[in-house]
Design a protein around this motif. Sequence first.
Motif, PDB file in Angstrom:
ATOM      1  N   THR A 203       4.619   4.605 -11.315  1.00 26.59           N
ATOM      2  CA  THR A 203       4.865   4.112  -9.967  1.00 26.59           C
ATOM      3  C   THR A 203       3.584   3.632  -9.317  1.00 26.59           C
ATOM      4  OG1 THR A 203       6.686   5.654  -9.734  1.00 26.59           O
ATOM      5  CG2 THR A 203       5.795   4.693  -7.715  1.00 26.59           C
ATOM      6  N   ALA A 204       3.570   2.408  -8.849  1.00 28.61           N
ATOM      7  CA  ALA A 204       2.375   1.817  -8.258  1.00 28.61           C
ATOM      8  C   ALA A 204       2.262   2.208  -6.797  1.00 28.61           C
ATOM      9  CB  ALA A 204       2.434   0.303  -8.388  1.00 28.61           C
ATOM     10  N   PRO A 205       1.086   2.669  -6.365  1.00 24.45           N
ATOM     11  CA  PRO A 205       0.906   3.092  -4.990  1.00 24.45           C
ATOM     12  C   PRO A 205       0.697   1.926  -4.047  1.00 24.45           C
ATOM     13  CG  PRO A 205      -1.151   3.307  -6.162  1.00 24.45           C
ATOM     14  CD  PRO A 205      -0.128   2.811  -7.158  1.00 24.45           C
ATOM     15  N   SER A 206       0.796   2.248  -2.786  1.00 26.13           N
ATOM     16  CA  SER A 206       0.407   1.316  -1.729  1.00 26.13           C
ATOM     17  C   SER A 206       1.047  -0.048  -1.883  1.00 26.13           C
ATOM     18  CB  SER A 206      -1.118   1.235  -1.732  1.00 26.13           C
ATOM     19  OG  SER A 206      -1.680   0.098  -1.393  1.00 26.13           O
ATOM     20  N   ALA A 207       2.353  -0.050  -2.112  1.00 26.11           N
ATOM     21  CA  ALA A 207       3.069  -1.314  -2.221  1.00 26.11           C
ATOM     22  C   ALA A 207       3.086  -2.025  -0.891  1.00 26.11           C
ATOM     23  CB  ALA A 207       4.499  -1.051  -2.711  1.00 26.11           C
ATOM     24  N   PRO A 208       3.286  -3.339  -0.902  1.00 30.49           N
ATOM     25  CA  PRO A 208       3.316  -4.080   0.344  1.00 30.49           C
ATOM     26  C   PRO A 208       4.327  -3.469   1.314  1.00 30.49           C
ATOM     27  CG  PRO A 208       3.306  -5.580  -1.524  1.00 30.49           C
ATOM     28  CD  PRO A 208       3.472  -4.218  -2.078  1.00 30.49           C
ATOM     29  N   GLY A 209       3.962  -3.442   2.583  1.00 33.01           N
ATOM     30  CA  GLY A 209       4.824  -2.865   3.591  1.00 33.01           C
ATOM     31  C   GLY A 209       4.537  -1.412   3.863  1.00 33.01           C
ATOM     32  N   HIS A 210       3.580  -0.820   3.130  1.00 37.63           N
ATOM     33  CA  HIS A 210       3.208   0.570   3.334  1.00 37.63           C
ATOM     34  C   HIS A 210       1.703   0.655   3.538  1.00 37.63           C
ATOM     35  CE1 HIS A 210       7.093   0.756   1.246  1.00 37.63           C
ATOM     36  NE2 HIS A 210       7.260   1.911   1.855  1.00 37.63           N
ATOM     37  N   PRO A 211       1.194   0.214   4.709  1.00 33.93           N
ATOM     38  CA  PRO A 211      -0.247   0.209   4.944  1.00 33.93           C
ATOM     39  C   PRO A 211      -0.815   1.614   5.013  1.00 33.93           C
ATOM     40  CG  PRO A 211       0.948  -0.298   6.964  1.00 33.93           C
ATOM     41  CD  PRO A 211       1.953  -0.272   5.863  1.00 33.93           C
ATOM     42  N   GLN A 212      -2.043   1.774   4.566  1.00 36.17           N
ATOM     43  CA  GLN A 212      -2.744   3.049   4.649  1.00 36.17           C
ATOM     44  C   GLN A 212      -4.229   2.757   4.735  1.00 36.17           C
ATOM     45  OE1 GLN A 212      -1.588   5.137   1.106  1.00 36.17           O
ATOM     46  NE2 GLN A 212      -2.526   3.678  -0.272  1.00 36.17           N
ATOM     47  N   SER A 213      -5.042   3.801   4.796  1.00 37.19           N
ATOM     48  CA  SER A 213      -6.473   3.612   4.992  1.00 37.19           C
ATOM     49  C   SER A 213      -7.092   2.928   3.772  1.00 37.19           C
ATOM     50  CB  SER A 213      -7.152   4.964   5.221  1.00 37.19           C
ATOM     51  OG  SER A 213      -7.204   5.699   4.013  1.00 37.19           O
ATOM     52  N   LEU A 214      -8.239   2.267   4.015  1.00 39.17           N
ATOM     53  CA  LEU A 214      -8.922   1.561   2.935  1.00 39.17           C
ATOM     54  C   LEU A 214      -9.355   2.537   1.851  1.00 39.17           C
ATOM     55  CD1 LEU A 214      -9.998  -1.167   1.955  1.00 39.17           C
ATOM     56  CD2 LEU A 214     -12.120  -0.681   3.179  1.00 39.17           C
ATOM     57  N   LEU A 215      -9.883   3.688   2.238  1.00 36.26           N
ATOM     58  CA  LEU A 215     -10.309   4.673   1.239  1.00 36.26           C
ATOM     59  C   LEU A 215      -9.131   5.142   0.397  1.00 36.26           C
ATOM     60  CD1 LEU A 215     -12.899   6.854   3.216  1.00 36.26           C
ATOM     61  CD2 LEU A 215     -13.360   5.231   1.371  1.00 36.26           C
ATOM     62  N   ARG A 216      -7.990   5.319   1.034  1.00 33.06           N
ATOM     63  CA  ARG A 216      -6.802   5.735   0.289  1.00 33.06           C
ATOM     64  C   ARG A 216      -6.370   4.636  -0.680  1.00 33.06           C
ATOM     65  NH1 ARG A 216      -2.377   9.131   1.369  1.00 33.06           N
ATOM     66  NH2 ARG A 216      -1.103   9.213  -0.518  1.00 33.06           N
ATOM     67  N   ASP A 217      -6.450   3.386  -0.236  1.00 37.00           N
ATOM     68  CA  ASP A 217      -6.122   2.269  -1.130  1.00 37.00           C
ATOM     69  C   ASP A 217      -7.034   2.262  -2.359  1.00 37.00           C
ATOM     70  OD1 ASP A 217      -3.997   1.243   0.212  1.00 37.00           O
ATOM     71  OD2 ASP A 217      -5.050  -0.466   1.073  1.00 37.00           O
ATOM     72  N   ILE A 218      -8.345   2.457  -2.117  1.00 38.20           N
ATOM     73  CA  ILE A 218      -9.302   2.466  -3.223  1.00 38.20           C
ATOM     74  C   ILE A 218      -8.993   3.602  -4.190  1.00 38.20           C
ATOM     75  CG2 ILE A 218     -11.731   2.806  -3.829  1.00 38.20           C
ATOM     76  CD1 ILE A 218     -12.417   1.426  -1.150  1.00 38.20           C
ATOM     77  N   ALA A 219      -8.777   4.805  -3.620  1.00 40.19           N
ATOM     78  CA  ALA A 219      -8.495   5.974  -4.461  1.00 40.19           C
ATOM     79  C   ALA A 219      -7.214   5.786  -5.257  1.00 40.19           C
ATOM     80  CB  ALA A 219      -8.406   7.228  -3.588  1.00 40.19           C
ATOM     81  N   ASP A 220      -6.184   5.225  -4.623  1.00 41.85           N
ATOM     82  CA  ASP A 220      -4.925   4.993  -5.330  1.00 41.85           C
ATOM     83  C   ASP A 220      -5.099   3.987  -6.459  1.00 41.85           C
ATOM     84  OD1 ASP A 220      -3.524   6.781  -3.806  1.00 41.85           O
ATOM     85  OD2 ASP A 220      -2.603   5.287  -2.495  1.00 41.85           O
ATOM     86  N   GLY A 221      -5.906   2.949  -6.198  1.00 42.59           N
ATOM     87  CA  GLY A 221      -6.144   1.963  -7.244  1.00 42.59           C
ATOM     88  C   GLY A 221      -6.866   2.561  -8.442  1.00 42.59           C
ATOM     89  N   LEU A 222      -7.902   3.369  -8.181  1.00 40.19           N
ATOM     90  CA  LEU A 222      -8.624   4.023  -9.266  1.00 40.19           C
ATOM     91  C   LEU A 222      -7.714   4.990 -10.024  1.00 40.19           C
ATOM     92  CD1 LEU A 222     -12.026   4.776  -7.493  1.00 40.19           C
ATOM     93  CD2 LEU A 222     -11.701   3.252  -9.440  1.00 40.19           C
ATOM     94  N   ARG A 223      -6.920   5.741  -9.274  1.00 44.20           N
ATOM     95  CA  ARG A 223      -6.036   6.719  -9.910  1.00 44.20           C
ATOM     96  C   ARG A 223      -5.005   6.020 -10.784  1.00 44.20           C
ATOM     97  NH1 ARG A 223      -4.069   8.651  -5.555  1.00 44.20           N
ATOM     98  NH2 ARG A 223      -5.879   9.978  -5.171  1.00 44.20           N
ATOM     99  N   TRP A 224      -4.424   4.936 -10.264  1.00 44.49           N
ATOM    100  CA  TRP A 224      -3.423   4.225 -11.049  1.00 44.49           C
ATOM    101  C   TRP A 224      -4.048   3.624 -12.302  1.00 44.49           C
ATOM    102  CZ3 TRP A 224      -2.423  -0.545 -13.059  1.00 44.49           C
ATOM    103  CH2 TRP A 224      -1.115  -0.800 -13.474  1.00 44.49           C
TER     104      TRP A 224
END
Length: 418
Positions: A203-224
């Motif tokens: 499951t891919a995080p931070s899909a469009p329509g679900h905004p979150q903090s920039l740090l969370r976006d970065i962490a989710d991208g690295l984790r995925w």
Amino acid sequence: MSEPLRRNRDFVLLWSATLSSTLGAQVASVAYPLLALQLTGSAVHAGLIGSAAMAAGIALRLPAGALVDRWDRRRTMLVCDLVRAVLVAATVAGSLLGFLDWRMLLGVAVVSGVCGVFFEPAETALLRRVVPAEHLPQALAHNEARQYGATIAGPPLGGLLFNLGRTVPLAGELLAHLLSFAAVLAVKPLTPAPAASSPIARTAPSAPGHPQSLLRDIADGLRWTWRQRFLRVLLVTAAGFGLVFSALTFTAIVAARQSGATPADVGLMMAISGAGGLLGALAAPRLQRRSPTSIVLAMFWVAAAAIPAMAVRPTAWTIGPLLAAAFFLAPAANAILYTYQMTITPDHLQGRVLSSLALIGGAVAPVGPLASGLVLEHWGVRAALLSIACVMGLVALGATWSRTVRHLPPLDRARAVG
């Protein structure tokens, strides 16, 4: 049946824009240090310009990837080109009016480097929207040829233009960014692409329509990225390859100089090595018809064999052709690996995954010249080359041992990688 790439108007425009932008950056990589030396007479100031730009790029690589995933990618490229063009235009004006100094060059180089960190993942992520899936491997091979061609042509062109006048290469860089802007502007605005499906893409995080903090976006991208087995292998092998070739390039230059080569000979040696990569990039579409596993593993093992061969007679005229052989398969292998990456990665994660691969893959590269320098100082050129060969051998063994690499599916079934 989709139209061939040469008739794909948006791909041709995107390819041309990035060629122009990359060529301008390569011209600047030579022109700025030369201009700083002329203005200050200080090698420290000249070196600081390149180092500061690289440091800024490394620091912002991950945030840039996350922001590229949030923003319109075509618009991001346009803004980057426009910012660079305005800054270079100011530099040209400063040079002509006589108030240019090294601090202004430093600022322009840093901001231009930062723009490049946003431009590159935006362009690569946009590629999947303008090129049908069946043409993606060929498109990435064309991009490899573009990169090698600009890398070979840019620095000599920068030196030639500087000889014509210190403002001439700046004007050339300005023209390059303006041409890139015009080409991107001509690309038709694109609607968001649907997320790719893949058996291994959880499951891919931070899909469009679900905004979150920039740090969370970065962490989710690295984790995925790390959760995907293929991308883990790609990260590790890219890091090993980057370490080897950063050390090898430095060692080759030292070895050539110690064998009596002139600076012109060293330049020719590096041109020969780059030509090997360019020829490989031109041959990549044909090589891609072969087994992906055989091309990727051959790249590692050819390099592992070429490096110790350099130690037999470490002169510019033996090292150059051997470097060319080591680089020959790299474009085809890179195009294959990045086809899989782009296919399994959802569209809204492309920027973060590309930036993660670029950052982690290049993070250990600065260690290479330092480690090689220590070996060179204490044990000499042959010991340094053989040490690098041992590391390359370990990377090749690791890739061969990897079940993921050994069982790469055909490119038309790239979603099945894993």
